[in-house]
Design an enzyme around this catalytic site. Structure first.
Site, PDB file in Angstrom:
ATOM      1  N   CYS A   4       0.331   2.299  -5.411  1.00 19.13           N
ATOM      2  CA  CYS A   4      -1.053   2.770  -5.520  1.00 19.13           C
ATOM      3  C   CYS A   4      -0.563   3.980  -5.580  1.00 19.13           C
ATOM      4  CB  CYS A   4      -2.294   2.710  -4.929  1.00 19.13           C
ATOM      5  SG  CYS A   4      -2.843   1.408  -3.842  1.00 19.13           S
TER       6      CYS A   4
ATOM      7  N   HIS B  27       0.892  -1.051   0.233  1.00 17.42           N
ATOM      8  CA  HIS B  27       0.455  -0.063  -0.308  1.00 17.42           C
ATOM      9  C   HIS B  27       0.719   1.653   0.115  1.00 17.42           C
ATOM     10  CE1 HIS B  27      -3.775  -1.478   0.139  1.00 17.42           C
ATOM     11  NE2 HIS B  27      -3.817  -2.655   1.529  1.00 17.42           N
TER      12      HIS B  27
END
Lengths: 210, 283
Positions: free
Chosen positions: A185, A126
């Site tokens: 991301c 993440h």
């Protein structure tokens, strides 16, 4: 009296045997008529049964001749660490890439290769501050070190890119030379569900086997 | 001799029909009964476990969204979750339409996001609006998928349950009436020396042995305690219900075995006594 009791016992045993014969006939009939359906039902139940208590975790070992792991880590388990000095990151590395795994650290895509196997190792995490928020600060020349229980592998970054999340070709899965594809991301500070990925590409420059 | 053969044949049919009655009763009072399923949801803490799955799922998306976990606070209540799950169960048993309201979740989430952005002094760029919408849709999907795995699967299971209930309702009278008639026939043709007790006893003993077999097979050949389906909460629910059904068959089976043996012994005691008296009177 004793004789009578013996006769009662004999008669009772005879009747119990008759009951067993009756039920054997019924079982035989059921077996003939529905035997395959019952076997199928039993095998279906066993197929969806997973006994996690019996599993013995094997030590992961690399065969240095074939360059393949002799046994693989269990999916979802932590099997190493990934260190990026450029951003002070020292993160646990898990085999697998489900959202549940990514909650805990860096995940490894099961469709790629393991460090040391000579192919593309694909890892992701993440873009939170806990993990790879600062991945953009990792530039060509920086080192990324993956340490496992079977060896330590040093990769040097040579390229970065930003692609839509659906562009699977960007992962460059191949087995001709070992490389590390690490992504997160993008955009980093955006609000909401991001649909792009920031990717760093690194080549293997050093390996030490334990 | 002929009377014996006819009696044994009637006993075989009696066994079959008693087995049907047992199966009918066990399933009617367990998996085919909505209240039973809901009771198991409560005792197995199903609602709480699904709630935890939802919270974990929400966090998976929130951690990469740039928002804090505070945006997830109170976007739905435990009561709403229970209502939605119960509505899914209702649909399984009655075929009613499942109605899960997700608009309130979206509204509450949006309110929380606006509060957080105001607190952080942030503004959403036009380019981020779509990302934000995607995030809210993802959150709603997590809720919906945990409450209702798949509308199609629920429909299919519901069809099977309804079919089973319809068959049972139609066949009930016949299934109860026929063994009664068979027992009466046995009594009529074997009333001397209470011989009918022997046949009924054999029938009950055989039925009892049949009833305990599913539990034995499941212990030897099936791994019911490790069934995994959809998520841990649902898996545990299925395991609990399956074990309960098998246990009910076993208890009924043991009772039948005991009663069957008792009836056989009563008949044999009576028959042996009569035989002894006959022998004495001849001497």
């Amino acid at each position: 009296m004793r004789n009578q009791n013996t006769n009662i016992l004999k008669a009772t045993i005879k009747d119990i045997i008759v009951a067993f014969i009756c039920i054997a006939i019924i079982f035989f009939t059921i077996y003939i008529v529905w035997g395959s359906e019952i076997s199928l039902a039993i095998s279906l139940v066993n197929k969806i049964s997973i006994d996690t208590s019996k599993k013995v975790l094997e030590e992961v070992k690399l065969n240095s001749v074939t360059n393949k792991l002799e046994s693989y880590p269990e999916y979802g388990t932590k099997y190493g660490t990934i260190k990026i000095d450029a951003i002070n990151a020292d993160l646990p590395l898990y085999y697998g890439d489900t959202l549940a795994i990514l909650r805990n650290g860096v995940g490894q895509f099961s469709g790629g290769y393991f460090p040391g196997e000579g192919g593309t190792v694909v890892c992701m995490a993440h873009n939170s501050t806990k993990y790879l928020r600062e991945l953009a600060k990792v530039t060509p020349g920086n080192k990324i070190i993956i340490t496992t229980n079977y060896g330590e592998f040093t990769y040097e970054v040579f390229d970065t890119t930003i692609v839509p999340q659906t562009e699977m070709e960007a992962l460059k899965i191949q087995n001709e030379e070992e490389m590390l594809v690490l992504y997160t991301c993008y955009p980093f500070n955006s609000i909401g569900h991001t649909t792009s990925r920031y990717i760093t590409y690194s080549k293997l420059v050093d390996s030490k086997y334990f | 001799m002929v009377k014996n053969i006819v009696s044994y044949i009637i006993t075989m049919f009696l066994i079959l029909f008693i087995i049907m009655i047992i199966v009918l009763n066990v399933f009617s009072n367990t998996i085919l009964k909505k209240e039973y399923t809901i009771a198991n949801l409560k005792t197995g803490n199903y609602y709480e476990r699904i709630n935890q799955n939802i919270v974990d799922g929400f966090k998976d998306y929130t951690v990469q969204s740039g928002l804090s976990d505070e945006v997830l606070e109170k976007i739905y209540s435990q009561d709403k979750l229970e209502q939605d799950i119960n509505s899914m169960i209702e649909s399984l048993y009655t075929g009613s339409k499942i109605n899960i309201d997700t608009e309130s979740i979206k509204e509450n989430l949006l309110n929380n996001i606006e509060i957080e952005l105001e607190k952080e002094n942030k503004e959403i760029a036009q380019s981020e609006e779509e990302a934000l919408t995607n995030y809210m849709e993802a959150i709603v999907e997590v809720y919906k998928n945990n409450v209702l795995y798949s509308e199609k699967v629920v429909e299919e299971i519901g069809t099977v349950l309804n079919k089973a209930n319809n068959i049972i309702n139609k066949a009930q009278i016949v299934i109860y009436l026929i063994p009664l008639v068979l027992v009466i026939i046995l009594i009529v043709i074997n009333h001397k020396q209470l011989k009918f007790l022997q046949y009924i006893g054999i029938g009950l003993l055989a039925t009892g042995l049949f009833s305990i077999t599913p539990k034995i097979i499941s212990e030897l050949k099936m791994d019911i305690n490790n069934i995994m389906a959809i998520n841990q909460a649902t898996s545990n629910l299925i395991q609990t219900i399956a074990q309960d059904i098998l246990n009910r068959f076993t208890v009924i089976g043991i009772i039948m075995i005991v009663i069957g043996i008792i009836l056989i012994i009563i008949h044999n005691v009576k028959a042996c006594r009569i035989l002894e008296e006959t022998k004495r009177s001849r001497h």
